[in-house]
Structure formats: structure tokens, C-alpha cells
Motif scaffolding. Structure first.
Motif, short mmCIF file in Angstrom:
data_model
loop_
_atom_site.label_atom_id
_atom_site.label_comp_id
_atom_site.label_asym_id
_atom_site.label_seq_id
_atom_site.Cartn_x
_atom_site.Cartn_y
_atom_site.Cartn_z
N PRO A 1 -12.94 35.90 -9.38
CA PRO A 1 -12.28 35.75 -10.68
C PRO A 1 -10.85 36.29 -10.65
O PRO A 1 -10.52 37.18 -9.85
CB PRO A 1 -13.17 36.60 -11.61
CG PRO A 1 -14.48 36.73 -10.90
CD PRO A 1 -14.14 36.74 -9.44
N ALA A 2 -10.02 35.76 -11.52
CA ALA A 2 -8.62 36.20 -11.58
C ALA A 2 -8.55 37.70 -11.84
O ALA A 2 -9.19 38.22 -12.76
CB ALA A 2 -7.89 35.44 -12.68
N GLY A 3 -7.80 38.39 -11.00
CA GLY A 3 -7.60 39.82 -11.16
C GLY A 3 -8.71 40.69 -10.60
O GLY A 3 -8.59 41.92 -10.60
N ALA B 1 -13.25 41.90 -6.00
CA ALA B 1 -14.40 41.49 -5.17
C ALA B 1 -14.99 40.21 -5.76
O ALA B 1 -14.89 39.96 -6.96
CB ALA B 1 -15.45 42.61 -5.15
N PRO B 2 -15.63 39.41 -4.90
CA PRO B 2 -16.19 38.16 -5.40
C PRO B 2 -17.46 38.38 -6.19
O PRO B 2 -18.12 39.42 -6.09
CB PRO B 2 -16.48 37.38 -4.11
CG PRO B 2 -16.74 38.44 -3.10
CD PRO B 2 -15.81 39.57 -3.45
N ILE C 1 -15.00 27.91 -6.05
CA ILE C 1 -15.62 28.23 -4.76
C ILE C 1 -14.66 27.90 -3.62
O ILE C 1 -14.50 28.67 -2.67
CB ILE C 1 -16.95 27.46 -4.60
CG1 ILE C 1 -17.95 27.93 -5.67
CG2 ILE C 1 -17.53 27.65 -3.20
CD1 ILE C 1 -19.24 27.11 -5.71
N GLN C 2 -13.98 26.77 -3.73
CA GLN C 2 -13.04 26.34 -2.69
C GLN C 2 -11.89 27.33 -2.53
O GLN C 2 -11.48 27.66 -1.41
CB GLN C 2 -12.49 24.95 -3.05
CG GLN C 2 -11.55 24.36 -2.01
CD GLN C 2 -11.09 22.96 -2.40
OE1 GLN C 2 -11.48 22.43 -3.43
NE2 GLN C 2 -10.27 22.36 -1.56
N ALA C 3 -11.36 27.84 -3.64
CA ALA C 3 -10.20 28.74 -3.57
C ALA C 3 -10.52 30.02 -2.80
O ALA C 3 -9.66 30.58 -2.11
CB ALA C 3 -9.74 29.08 -4.98
N TRP C 4 -11.77 30.48 -2.88
CA TRP C 4 -12.16 31.72 -2.22
C TRP C 4 -12.55 31.49 -0.76
O TRP C 4 -12.30 32.33 0.10
CB TRP C 4 -13.31 32.37 -2.99
CG TRP C 4 -13.94 33.59 -2.38
CD1 TRP C 4 -15.25 33.75 -2.05
CD2 TRP C 4 -13.30 34.83 -2.06
NE1 TRP C 4 -15.48 34.99 -1.53
CE2 TRP C 4 -14.29 35.68 -1.52
CE3 TRP C 4 -12.00 35.30 -2.16
CZ2 TRP C 4 -14.01 36.99 -1.10
CZ3 TRP C 4 -11.72 36.60 -1.73
CH2 TRP C 4 -12.71 37.42 -1.21
N GLU C 5 -13.14 30.35 -0.45
CA GLU C 5 -13.72 30.15 0.87
C GLU C 5 -12.81 29.46 1.87
O GLU C 5 -13.05 29.53 3.08
CB GLU C 5 -15.01 29.32 0.77
CG GLU C 5 -14.75 27.83 0.52
CD GLU C 5 -16.01 26.98 0.49
OE1 GLU C 5 -17.12 27.52 0.63
OE2 GLU C 5 -15.87 25.76 0.31
#
Length: 416
Positions: A181-183, A186-187, A239-243
Motif C-alpha cells: 500500500p502507498a506509504g 511492508a507488504p 500485485i504487479q507493482a510490488w512483484e
């Protein structure tokens, strides 16, 4: 250009499924218990049971090829057989001598259920629209150049998951996964909150396949591709932005890719061929696609995206920077094998104008500017219950328009 021929089936003048199209799909008859899937061809608002037509015309071996649950046996026959069958179909539908045996095998489209038309052994998705790539670059990297340095030198792509390529109409279950999440430091884990569409064209591989270490040159594209199909490569943007760093898309893409109900033969797209946009980078030899290589292999396909029945985009496939022939050449230049039934897709189709953008990520500027729908609702990304339908048409022979049918999917809630 083929001579104008009249179908004895009395087709509507404006049908997208006339004699200049004859796309292939797989169907069963509604209400018939344990009816087996088999190959059909769209003819106006009806579907021809091609295997039974071949048997009635005295071609038992061909009939067996077309009686199976997918197009793969036909795909393996190769270009000469595809051309021969196309000629037979036109003959069966225009020669009055065949009418008595063929007409009873034309079934009303409303009476059949369509299925996944082919069994994909491998699936590769590309990223071939300059407008789409630049739009995402501006959204995700506003202080950098929109395109990465390699983008105009090669067709960027990734290997997808063939096992989750699904038929049009299959419900799309909202995927779950990690997202940051923005800010947050940790995921967290949960359902995707930024579920998106990608309006694409796919190309279905046919022929005998290739051997390990054997590339497919641009000029051999026609021998290795049976036809084109609509694709919606659903994407979970959070999900894509994190992985995606450092190896690219994974769970954000692998949960579902929908393909259309009809595969339009490459022969039907001859009038739609067009040159790709002018390139400002010199290509390496294996990607050259001029007249001496049998090019160009761009296609003038007009796409339309509807969300809950409302048109939200009109992506133009003619604007794609990289062609399907270049994609196949690049896919195999390292010696990777292709086999009949393999699918490779174009990547999101987007044009230069906002109404031509083929993803919600672009249409809402990364979720910052919601789409205002006619019913008063707003969307940044897809909500549960939303239905997305993508359609397309292209120029056909004799001034006709040919259709691809549709690729549709409705979002179902995430499962626990």
C-alpha cells in the motif's frame, strides 16, 4: 482479390461472418446431454459443423481431424491444408450441389455454446504498443524517459501461463496476492484492488512446429501462424507493482488470460495488412520486415472495449510498433521451440488519443482520474460484477468487414 461469390445461405449483407472471413471455433449444441466439442465455422448468424460437412463431402480423414475437442489437429496440418480447407468451405457454401447435405449442418448461433478454440502449449505476451508503453512510463516513472533504452530495438515480452488461458465468458476470479500500500513499509496480502484489462490481439501458431535451435525468420511468418484471436490479458496492477522487480510480471498476470471465441484465418486478413508506424531506430537484420521479407505484417484492426455495456475505448491495432511477424522472429531467435497451438499476444493495444487507450491504467491515469460512466458510477479499476467485452473488425475482401466475435469476462469475488 478473390472474385465475388454468393452464398446460398442468404447471408445478411453486413454480416461480419461472410465468405471472406470463415473463422474457426469449437462448439457444443445447447441442451444436448454430453454433446462433444467439435470444430465449427461461423457463417452469418449460424455455425457450420465442419467435421460432419467434410464427412458428407467424402473426406473422412479430414472429418476425423475436425471432430476433436479443439483446433490443434487442424493447426498441425499446415498452410497448404488450411488453404485447401478454406477453398472447400467456400465451395460447399456457394455450390447449390452441396446445399442439400450442408444446409442441415448449419446451426443457429443461439443454439450452440462456444468453448476454448485451441489447446495452448505455450503462451507469450508482448509489450508492442509504443503509445501504451510510453503512457505507462509517464504514469509509473514521471521523472524518467517514458521508454526504456531497449524498447525500440526489440519486442519486449514475457512468458505467461498457458494453463490459465481461458475461453471467452469464463468468470474471472479476483486474484489475491502481495501488494505494498502507498506509504507502507511492508507488504500485505489480500485481493487485488487494482484489477485491470488489457485489450490485445493474439496469434495462434500452426504447422509442424520447429526444432530446438531453429529460429523462425520474419519471411516465414505465414507458414507458422494459422490466424488471429481476440485476447484480454487481465492484470492485477497492485500485485504487479510490488512483484515485477527484477524479473517482470508473475502472479499479476498468471491468474487468467481470456481468448475470443473465433480464430480468424490469416488468409482472411490479407486486405487488412498494413505497414507499421515509421520507426526511428535501425533494426537488426532478423527484425527487418520490408518487402523483401514478405512484409509488412501490421494489421488494420479496429477494436472496441465495453465495460458493463458502455464503450470506453477504441484501440487501433494498426498503431502497433512491433508486428506479429517480428514478435515470432524474436520469440524464436534464440532457438526456442514453437508448436501448433502455441499462443503469442501483442500486448495492450493503445493509440495516440485518450479514447484509444486499451487499459484502465491508462484511461484513469493510474487511478487518479476515475472514468465517469453513463449510469453515474465511476471506475478507476474493475469492481466485482463488472463485465468487460472486447470486439474487433477488419477490412475484408471485396469491400467487406470481417469480425472476430468477442472476448468477454465478468469479475467474480476473490475466493478464500
Amino acid at each position: 482479390m478473390p472474385e465475388t461469390t454468393t452464398c446460398w445461405a442468404d447471408l445478411p449483407a453486413d454480416t461480419p461472418f461472410g465468405l471472406d472471413n470463415l473463422p474457426y471455433g469449437v462448439f457444443t449444441v445447447r441442451g444436448v446431454e454430453r454433446d462433444r466439442p467439435r470444430v465449427g465455422v461461423a457463417v452469418g448468424d449460424r455455425v457450420l459443423d465442419v467435421g460432419r460437412a467434410a464427412r458428407a463431402a467424402g473426406h473422412p480423414a479430414l472429418a476425423r481431424t475436425l471432430d476433436g475437442p479443439d483446433l490443434n489437429p487442424l493447426l498441425r496440418l499446415g498452410r497448404s491444408a488450411w488453404t485447401e480447407l478454406r477453398g472447400m468451405l467456400r465451395d460447399w457454401l456457394t455450390d447449390e450441389d452441396h446445399r442439400e447435405t450442408v444446409e442441415p449442418l448449419l446451426l443457429a448461433r443461439a443454439d450452440v455454446e462456444m468453448h476454448l478454440p485451441f489447446h495452448p502449449g505455450d503462451y507469450v505476451d508482448f509489450y508492442s504498443s509504443e503509445h501504451h508503453a510510453a503512457n505507462l512510463g509517464r504514469i509509473l516513472r514521471p521523472n524518467d524517459e517514458p521508454l526504456k533504452p531497449n524498447w525500440k530495438h526489440l519486442p519486449v515480452g514475457y512468458h505467461g501461463r498457458a494453463g490459465t488461458v481461458v475461453a471467452s465468458g469464463t468468470p474471472i476470479v479476483r486474484p489475491r496476492g502481495q501488494r505494498l500500500p502507498a506509504g507502507a513499509g511492508a507488504p500485505e496480502f489480500g485481493p487485488s484492488a487494482r484489477l485491470d484489462i488489457e485489450a490485445e490481439m493474439g496469434f495462434v501458431v500452426g504447422g509442424a512446429g520447429t526444432r530446438l535451435g531453429e529460429p523462425v525468420p520474419v519471411e516465414e511468418f505465414r507458414d507458422h501462424v494459422f490466424g488471429a484471436v481476440l485476447v484480454n490479458d487481465w492484470s492485477a496492477r497492485d500485485i504487479q507493482a510490488w512483484e515485477y522487480v527484477p524479473l517482470g510480471p508473475f502472479l499479476a498476470k498468471s491468474f487468467a488470460t481470456s481468448v475470443g471465441e473465433w480464430v480468424v484465418p490469416l488468409d482472411a486478413l490479407e486486405e487488412a495488412r498494413t505497414a507499421p508506424p515509421e520507426r526511428d531506430v535501425e533494426l537488426l537484420d532478423y527484425l527487418r520486415d520490408g518487402a523483401e521479407q514478405g512484409g509488412p505484417w501490421g494489421f488494420d484492426v479496429a477494436m472496441e472495449v465495453r465495460l458493463n455495456g458502455e464503450r470506453i475505448a477504441e484501440p487501433p491495432f494498426a498503431s502497433m510498433y512491433w508486428t506479429a511477424a517480428q514478435q515470432l522472429a524474436h520469440l524464436t531467435v534464440n532457438g526456442a521451440v514453437v508448436r501448433a497451438g502455441d499462443l503469442f499476444a501483442s500486448g495492450t493495444v493503445s493509440g495516440p488519443e485518450p479514447h484509444q487507450w486499451g487499459s484502465l491504467m491508462e484511461l484513469t491515469r493510474g487511478g487518479r482520474e476515475p472514468l465517469k460512466l453513463a449510469d453515474g458510477e465511476e471506475r478507476t479499476f474493475l469492481a466485482d460484477g463488472d463485465e468487460v467485452v472486447i470486439t474487433a473488425t477488419a477490412p475484408g475482401a471485396n469491400g467487406s468487414r470481417i469480425g472476430f466475435g468477442e472476448v468477454a469476462g465478468r469479475i467474480a469475488p476473490a475466493r478464500r
